[in-house]
Scaffold this motif. Structure first.
Motif, PDB file in Angstrom:
ATOM      1  N   PRO A   1     -73.828  24.577 -35.356  1.00 20.09           N
ATOM      2  CA  PRO A   1     -73.055  25.140 -36.479  1.00 20.09           C
ATOM      3  C   PRO A   1     -73.932  25.457 -37.694  1.00 20.09           C
ATOM      4  O   PRO A   1     -73.693  26.453 -38.390  1.00 20.09           O
ATOM      5  CB  PRO A   1     -72.042  24.035 -36.807  1.00 20.09           C
ATOM      6  N   LEU A   2     -74.949  24.635 -37.926  1.00 27.55           N
ATOM      7  CA  LEU A   2     -75.850  24.872 -39.054  1.00 27.55           C
ATOM      8  C   LEU A   2     -76.672  26.144 -38.834  1.00 27.55           C
ATOM      9  O   LEU A   2     -76.847  26.959 -39.748  1.00 27.55           O
ATOM     10  CB  LEU A   2     -76.791  23.675 -39.237  1.00 27.55           C
ATOM     11  N   LEU A   3     -77.182  26.311 -37.614  1.00 28.23           N
ATOM     12  CA  LEU A   3     -77.975  27.504 -37.296  1.00 28.23           C
ATOM     13  C   LEU A   3     -77.112  28.760 -37.372  1.00 28.23           C
ATOM     14  O   LEU A   3     -77.577  29.823 -37.795  1.00 28.23           O
ATOM     15  CB  LEU A   3     -78.606  27.359 -35.914  1.00 28.23           C
ATOM     16  N   ALA A   4     -75.846  28.623 -36.964  1.00 25.08           N
ATOM     17  CA  ALA A   4     -74.930  29.771 -37.060  1.00 25.08           C
ATOM     18  C   ALA A   4     -74.748  30.186 -38.522  1.00 25.08           C
ATOM     19  O   ALA A   4     -74.733  31.380 -38.846  1.00 25.08           O
ATOM     20  CB  ALA A   4     -73.586  29.422 -36.425  1.00 25.08           C
ATOM     21  N   GLN A   5     -74.617  29.194 -39.403  1.00 26.30           N
ATOM     22  CA  GLN A   5     -74.481  29.520 -40.838  1.00 26.30           C
ATOM     23  C   GLN A   5     -75.720  30.235 -41.365  1.00 26.30           C
ATOM     24  O   GLN A   5     -75.630  31.156 -42.177  1.00 26.30           O
ATOM     25  CB  GLN A   5     -74.255  28.236 -41.637  1.00 26.30           C
ATOM     26  N   CYS A   6     -76.880  29.836 -40.858  1.00 26.65           N
ATOM     27  CA  CYS A   6     -78.129  30.431 -41.329  1.00 26.65           C
ATOM     28  C   CYS A   6     -78.334  31.845 -40.803  1.00 26.65           C
ATOM     29  O   CYS A   6     -79.222  32.564 -41.278  1.00 26.65           O
ATOM     30  CB  CYS A   6     -79.313  29.554 -40.928  1.00 26.65           C
ATOM     31  N   LEU A   7     -77.537  32.245 -39.818  1.00 25.81           N
ATOM     32  CA  LEU A   7     -77.615  33.610 -39.287  1.00 25.81           C
ATOM     33  C   LEU A   7     -76.748  34.592 -40.067  1.00 25.81           C
ATOM     34  O   LEU A   7     -76.779  35.796 -39.794  1.00 25.81           O
ATOM     35  CB  LEU A   7     -77.163  33.639 -37.818  1.00 25.81           C
ATOM     36  N   SER A   8     -75.978  34.105 -41.013  1.00 27.30           N
ATOM     37  CA  SER A   8     -74.986  34.949 -41.673  1.00 27.30           C
ATOM     38  C   SER A   8     -75.644  36.142 -42.362  1.00 27.30           C
ATOM     39  O   SER A   8     -76.755  36.046 -42.890  1.00 27.30           O
ATOM     40  CB  SER A   8     -74.187  34.139 -42.697  1.00 27.30           C
ATOM     41  N   PHE A   9     -74.958  37.284 -42.347  1.00 29.03           N
ATOM     42  CA  PHE A   9     -75.483  38.490 -42.982  1.00 29.03           C
ATOM     43  C   PHE A   9     -75.585  38.282 -44.492  1.00 29.03           C
ATOM     44  O   PHE A   9     -74.757  37.611 -45.105  1.00 29.03           O
ATOM     45  CB  PHE A   9     -74.597  39.690 -42.663  1.00 29.03           C
ATOM     46  N   GLY A  10     -76.610  38.871 -45.052  1.00 30.41           N
ATOM     47  CA  GLY A  10     -76.887  38.683 -46.466  1.00 30.41           C
ATOM     48  C   GLY A  10     -77.928  37.619 -46.712  1.00 30.41           C
ATOM     49  O   GLY A  10     -78.435  37.481 -47.836  1.00 30.41           O
ATOM     50  N   SER A  11     -78.271  36.862 -45.660  1.00 29.75           N
ATOM     51  CA  SER A  11     -79.301  35.830 -45.793  1.00 29.75           C
ATOM     52  C   SER A  11     -80.684  36.473 -45.778  1.00 29.75           C
ATOM     53  O   SER A  11     -80.874  37.578 -45.287  1.00 29.75           O
ATOM     54  CB  SER A  11     -79.186  34.820 -44.640  1.00 29.75           C
TER      55      SER A  11
ATOM     56  N   LYS B   1     -83.755  25.783 -47.224  1.00 35.45           N
ATOM     57  CA  LYS B   1     -83.258  26.066 -45.866  1.00 35.45           C
ATOM     58  C   LYS B   1     -84.387  26.536 -44.963  1.00 35.45           C
ATOM     59  O   LYS B   1     -84.487  26.104 -43.805  1.00 35.45           O
ATOM     60  CB  LYS B   1     -82.140  27.109 -45.916  1.00 35.45           C
ATOM     61  N   VAL B   2     -85.231  27.421 -45.490  1.00 33.97           N
ATOM     62  CA  VAL B   2     -86.349  27.925 -44.677  1.00 33.97           C
ATOM     63  C   VAL B   2     -87.272  26.778 -44.273  1.00 33.97           C
ATOM     64  O   VAL B   2     -87.694  26.682 -43.110  1.00 33.97           O
ATOM     65  CB  VAL B   2     -87.125  29.013 -45.440  1.00 33.97           C
ATOM     66  N   ASN B   3     -87.586  25.899 -45.211  1.00 31.29           N
ATOM     67  CA  ASN B   3     -88.464  24.769 -44.898  1.00 31.29           C
ATOM     68  C   ASN B   3     -87.839  23.849 -43.845  1.00 31.29           C
ATOM     69  O   ASN B   3     -88.526  23.381 -42.928  1.00 31.29           O
ATOM     70  CB  ASN B   3     -88.766  23.960 -46.167  1.00 31.29           C
ATOM     71  N   ALA B   4     -86.530  23.577 -43.997  1.00 31.19           N
ATOM     72  CA  ALA B   4     -85.854  22.712 -43.024  1.00 31.19           C
ATOM     73  C   ALA B   4     -85.795  23.375 -41.647  1.00 31.19           C
ATOM     74  O   ALA B   4     -86.008  22.726 -40.617  1.00 31.19           O
ATOM     75  CB  ALA B   4     -84.446  22.386 -43.519  1.00 31.19           C
ATOM     76  N   LEU B   5     -85.505  24.674 -41.624  1.00 29.80           N
ATOM     77  CA  LEU B   5     -85.471  25.415 -40.359  1.00 29.80           C
ATOM     78  C   LEU B   5     -86.848  25.425 -39.695  1.00 29.80           C
ATOM     79  O   LEU B   5     -86.970  25.270 -38.473  1.00 29.80           O
ATOM     80  CB  LEU B   5     -85.015  26.855 -40.605  1.00 29.80           C
ATOM     81  N   ARG B   6     -87.880  25.598 -40.524  1.00 26.66           N
ATOM     82  CA  ARG B   6     -89.241  25.657 -39.982  1.00 26.66           C
ATOM     83  C   ARG B   6     -89.622  24.331 -39.329  1.00 26.66           C
ATOM     84  O   ARG B   6     -90.245  24.301 -38.265  1.00 26.66           O
ATOM     85  CB  ARG B   6     -90.218  26.013 -41.093  1.00 26.66           C
ATOM     86  N   GLU B   7     -89.236  23.237 -39.937  1.00 27.19           N
ATOM     87  CA  GLU B   7     -89.545  21.927 -39.351  1.00 27.19           C
ATOM     88  C   GLU B   7     -88.786  21.733 -38.039  1.00 27.19           C
ATOM     89  O   GLU B   7     -89.345  21.238 -37.047  1.00 27.19           O
ATOM     90  CB  GLU B   7     -89.198  20.811 -40.347  1.00 27.19           C
ATOM     91  N   LEU B   8     -87.530  22.127 -38.015  1.00 27.54           N
ATOM     92  CA  LEU B   8     -86.752  22.003 -36.773  1.00 27.54           C
ATOM     93  C   LEU B   8     -87.334  22.911 -35.694  1.00 27.54           C
ATOM     94  O   LEU B   8     -87.486  22.507 -34.539  1.00 27.54           O
ATOM     95  CB  LEU B   8     -85.290  22.368 -37.041  1.00 27.54           C
ATOM     96  N   ARG B   9     -87.679  24.132 -36.101  1.00 26.14           N
ATOM     97  CA  ARG B   9     -88.270  25.059 -35.135  1.00 26.14           C
ATOM     98  C   ARG B   9     -89.578  24.512 -34.569  1.00 26.14           C
ATOM     99  O   ARG B   9     -89.884  24.645 -33.384  1.00 26.14           O
ATOM    100  CB  ARG B   9     -88.483  26.408 -35.812  1.00 26.14           C
ATOM    101  N   ARG B  10     -90.381  23.890 -35.446  1.00 27.93           N
ATOM    102  CA  ARG B  10     -91.656  23.300 -35.012  1.00 27.93           C
ATOM    103  C   ARG B  10     -91.433  22.258 -33.924  1.00 27.93           C
ATOM    104  O   ARG B  10     -92.145  22.208 -32.917  1.00 27.93           O
ATOM    105  CB  ARG B  10     -92.355  22.672 -36.228  1.00 27.93           C
TER     106      ARG B  10
ATOM    107  N   GLN C   1     -85.146  33.300 -43.290  1.00 33.52           N
ATOM    108  CA  GLN C   1     -84.165  32.288 -42.891  1.00 33.52           C
ATOM    109  C   GLN C   1     -83.521  32.643 -41.554  1.00 33.52           C
ATOM    110  O   GLN C   1     -83.429  31.804 -40.644  1.00 33.52           O
ATOM    111  CB  GLN C   1     -83.081  32.172 -43.967  1.00 33.52           C
ATOM    112  N   VAL C   2     -83.078  33.904 -41.425  1.00 31.08           N
ATOM    113  CA  VAL C   2     -82.436  34.339 -40.182  1.00 31.08           C
ATOM    114  C   VAL C   2     -83.416  34.247 -39.015  1.00 31.08           C
ATOM    115  O   VAL C   2     -83.072  33.815 -37.912  1.00 31.08           O
ATOM    116  CB  VAL C   2     -81.902  35.780 -40.320  1.00 31.08           C
ATOM    117  N   LEU C   3     -84.652  34.629 -39.275  1.00 29.03           N
ATOM    118  CA  LEU C   3     -85.666  34.612 -38.232  1.00 29.03           C
ATOM    119  C   LEU C   3     -85.936  33.203 -37.728  1.00 29.03           C
ATOM    120  O   LEU C   3     -86.023  32.949 -36.522  1.00 29.03           O
ATOM    121  CB  LEU C   3     -86.952  35.245 -38.771  1.00 29.03           C
ATOM    122  N   GLU C   4     -86.067  32.261 -38.654  1.00 24.86           N
ATOM    123  CA  GLU C   4     -86.297  30.866 -38.261  1.00 24.86           C
ATOM    124  C   GLU C   4     -85.099  30.321 -37.472  1.00 24.86           C
ATOM    125  O   GLU C   4     -85.271  29.607 -36.477  1.00 24.86           O
ATOM    126  CB  GLU C   4     -86.570  30.002 -39.492  1.00 24.86           C
ATOM    127  N   ALA C   5     -83.892  30.656 -37.908  1.00 23.83           N
ATOM    128  CA  ALA C   5     -82.695  30.184 -37.206  1.00 23.83           C
ATOM    129  C   ALA C   5     -82.632  30.763 -35.792  1.00 23.83           C
ATOM    130  O   ALA C   5     -82.334  30.046 -34.827  1.00 23.83           O
ATOM    131  CB  ALA C   5     -81.440  30.567 -37.990  1.00 23.83           C
TER     132      ALA C   5
END
Length: 518
Positions: A128-138, A99-108, A142-146
Motif C-alpha cells: 500500500p505504501l509503494l502504491a501511494q508513492c506511484l501516484s500521479f503528480g509525484s 520518501k525518496v531516501n526511505a524508498l531507496r533504502e528499501l529498494r537497496r 520517487q515513482v521510479l524508486e517505488a
C-alpha cells in the motif's frame, strides 16, 4: 498426440507422412517449445540490480554490497518499511526527499542477488505504501524508486508476484506519455515480471490495458526502453490465447519497429525483439501472415548468418521455424529456390548443425524440417547442400531428441507433396541415397515404446524403405538392421494407430511367405 488427424484404417495411413505431419506437429508445439527455450536462455522474471537512468545510477554508485547475516537483513527490511510509513505520512518541508531516501533504502534491500527479504517487506505493509508513492503528480525519482521496489517484489514467488495486484493499474498508467521514459521503462519491467508469472496474470494485465502502451514503447529508437518493452511484451503475449499476439501486430507502427530494430539494433535489443517475433509467429496466423508480407525472413537470415551469440541465435532460429511452418504457398514464394535468401538460410542452418551446442543443432534441424516439407525444389536444394551429410552424421550419433528432429528432415526429403488423393509420392533418388549412406539404423533406433512420436517417424520411414527400395531389397535391409524386431514391439501395443501400422507392415512385407524363395 492431441490435435492430430485421427488414424485411418486404410493402408494409406502408413504412406502418409513424414511429409505433412511435421508442419502440423510443429505448429501445435511451437508455443510450449518456445517457452522452454525462452526460460532456458533467460529468466522469465528479472531482478533489477542497477538504476535505469536519471540520477539513480549516481545514487547507486558507492552503495556497498549487502552482505550481512539474514537476521540483520530481515530486521533492516522491516525497519525500512517502517521508515517509509513515517515518510509517507510526513507533510513537512523535506517530505519528498524523505520518501525518496526511505524508498531507496528499501529498494537497496530488495535488490540483493541472493534472497531479498520480500516476504518481510510484504508482511510489514510495503505494497500500500509503494502504491501511494506511484501516484500521479509525484516526483519522478520517487515513482521510479517505488516501481523499482515493485519490480523486485514481482521477481519473487508466485504469491509475492500476486501481491502487486493493487498496484497494476498505476503501473500501467505510468506507461503512457504523461510519465518520463525512465519511469515508463521501470514500470514496464515490473509488469514484465508480473506477466512472466502465469496465464491468469497475463490475462489480467491485458484486460487492464497493458498491451497497447507497451507496444507503443517499442516504436521509438530509445534502445533501453525498447529492449525492456520488448521483453515485457514477449512475456505478455506468450499464450496460449492468440488474441494478444493478433492485437499486438495490429498496433500502428509495431511491424515497422520490429523490422527496424531487428535490422539495425545491437545484439541485446535485437534478441528481445526476436522473442516477440517468436510468440507472434507461434500464436497468431494473422501476425504470421502480416510478417510474411515484409522482408522479415531476409532480415532474420542476415542476422543469423552474422551471429555467433547463442542467446541471439536461439530466437532467430525459432522465429524462422515458426514462419516456415505457416502457409505453404507463402513460404514457397518467400523462399524461392532460385533466390540467394534460400541458399543463405540453408548455409546458416548448416553452420548451426555443426555447432557444439545441442540447442542449436536441434533448432536448426527443426527449421530445416519445415523447409523440407515444402516443394520438391526446396528438397532438392537441401539435398545438394552440406546439410544432408551433417544430418546423416547426427542421425547416427546424436542424442535421441536431436535424432528425432533430424529424422523429420530426412523423412520429409524423401516424399513429394501429397497429390490430389492425399498420398505423397516417393522421391526415390533421395531415399536410396540416404539408405545407401546408412540412415536406416538411425530410424529403426527411433522405434521405441519410450517415445511414441519418434516411433511413428521410424515406422513411417521403414514403410518408405519397404515400399520404395529397388529390386525388392527393402525387406532384407530392414531385417538386417533389426527392423522386424522393432516393428513387432508395436504389433500388440495399446496405441491404435501404431498397432495398426505395425500390423500392416508385418502382414504386407513379412508375412507367412516371407523368405520361402530362399
Amino acid at each position: 498426440m492431441a490435435g492430430e488427424t485421427p488414424p485411418s484404417h486404410r493402408r494409406d495411413s502408413i504412406k502418409q507422412t513424414v511429409g505433412n505431419a511435421a508442419v502440423q506437429r510443429r505448429r501445435q508445439l511451437a508455443v510450449s517449445v518456445a517457452k522452454e527455450r525462452r526460460e532456458a536462455m533467460f529468466r522469465t522474471k528479472r531482478l533489477c540490480m542497477e538504476g535505469i537512468s536519471m540520477n539513480l545510477e549516481a545514487a547507486t554508485n558507492g552503495e556497498k554490497m549487502i552482505d550481512e547475516e539474514p537476521p540483520v537483513l530481515e530486521s533492516q527490511t522491516s525497519k525500512a518499511v517502517e521508515e517509509l510509513k513515517l515518510a509517507v505520512s510526513f507533510k513537512g518541508k523535506d517530505a519528498v526527499q524523505n520518501k525518496v531516501n526511505a524508498l531507496r533504502e528499501l529498494r537497496r534491500l530488495l535488490s540483493r542477488s541472493g534472497f531479498p527479504f520480500v516476504e518481510v517487506a510484504l508482511k510489514s505493509g510495503a505494497i500500500p505504501l509503494l502504491a501511494q508513492c506511484l501516484s500521479f503528480g509525484s516526483e519522478d525519482e520517487q515513482v521510479l524508486e517505488a516501481a523499482w521496489c515493485l519490480t523486485n517484489i514481482a521477481a519473487g514467488t508466485p504469491e509475492q508476484t500476486n501481491a502487486l495486484l493493487p498496484t497494476l493499474p498505476l503501473l500501467i498508467a505510468h506507461l503512457g506519455e504523461k510519465s518520463s521514459l525512465s519511469v515508463s521503462e521501470q514500470c514496464a519491467w515490473a509488469l514484465g515480471n508480473v506477466a512472466g508469472e502465469s496465464d491468469e496474470l497475463r490475462d489480467l494485465l491485458i484486460s487492464q490495458g497493458a498491451l497497447i502502451p507497451l507496444a507503443k514503447m517499442m516504436v521509438p529508437d530509445n534502445g533501453s526502453t525498447v529492449r525492456t518493452a520488448a521483453w515485457a511484451l514477449s512475456n505478455l503475449i506468450k499464450g496460449p490465447d492468440p488474441d494478444a499476439a493478433t492485437e499486438l501486430i495490429k498496433v500502428d507502427g509495431v511491424v515497422d519497429a520490429i523490422l527496424r530494430h531487428l535490422k539495425k539494433s545491437d545484439i541485446e535489443l535485437a534478441t528481445e525483439v526476436s522473442w516477440v517475433v517468436v510468440y507472434l509467429s507461434a500464436l497468431s496466423d494473422v501476425a504470421t501472415s502480416v510478417l510474411m508480407r515484409t522482408d522479415i525472413v531476409q532480415i532474420l537470415v542476415d542476422r543469423l548468418a552474422a551471429s555467433n551469440n547463442l542467446q541471439s541465435i536461439i530466437p532467430l532460429l525459432r522465429s524462422l521455424g515458426n514462419l516456415m511452418s505457416g502457409d505453404a504457398y507463402t513460404t514457397n514464394v518467400v523462399l524461392d529456390p532460385g533466390h540467394e535468401i534460400t541458399d543463405s538460410i540453408i548455409r546458416s542452418l548448416s553452420k548451426c548443425l555443426k555447432s557444439e551446442h545441442r540447442f542449436l543443432k536441434k533448432e536448426a534441424a527443426w527449421v530445416l524440417s519445415n523447409i523440407a516439407a515444402g516443394s520438391v525444389a526446396h528438397k532438392q536444394l537441401i539435398c545438394k547442400s552440406e546439410a544432408v551429410s551433417l544430418l546423416l552424421q547426427l542421425l547416427a550419433g546424436a542424442p535421441f531428441d536431436i535424432k528425432k528432429e533430424v529424422a523429420y528432415v530426412l523423412g520429409n526429403l524423401c516424399v513429394a507433396p501429397a497429390d490430389g488423393l492425399g498420398r505423397p509420392s516417393l522421391l526415390l533418388d533421395h531415399l536410396v541415397s540416404f539408405v545407401r549412406n546408412g540412415c536406416l539404423c538411425g530410424f529403426i533406433d527411433l522405434v521405441s515404446p519410450a517415445d511414441l512420436e519418434a516411433a511413428r517417424i521410424g515406422l513411417h520411414f521403414i514403410e518408405l524403405v519397404l515400399r520404395g527400395m529397388p529390386n525388392g531389397e527393402g525387406q532384407k535391409l530392414v531385417e538386417k538392421a533389426g527392423g522386424i524386431d522393432a516393428i513387432e514391439q508395436f504389433q500388440f501395443h495399446e496405441n491404435d494407430d501404431l498397432r495398426m501400422m505395425a500390423g500392416l507392415l508385418v502382414d504386407s512385407y513379412f508375412g507367412e511367405t516371407y523368405g520361402l524363395d530362399e
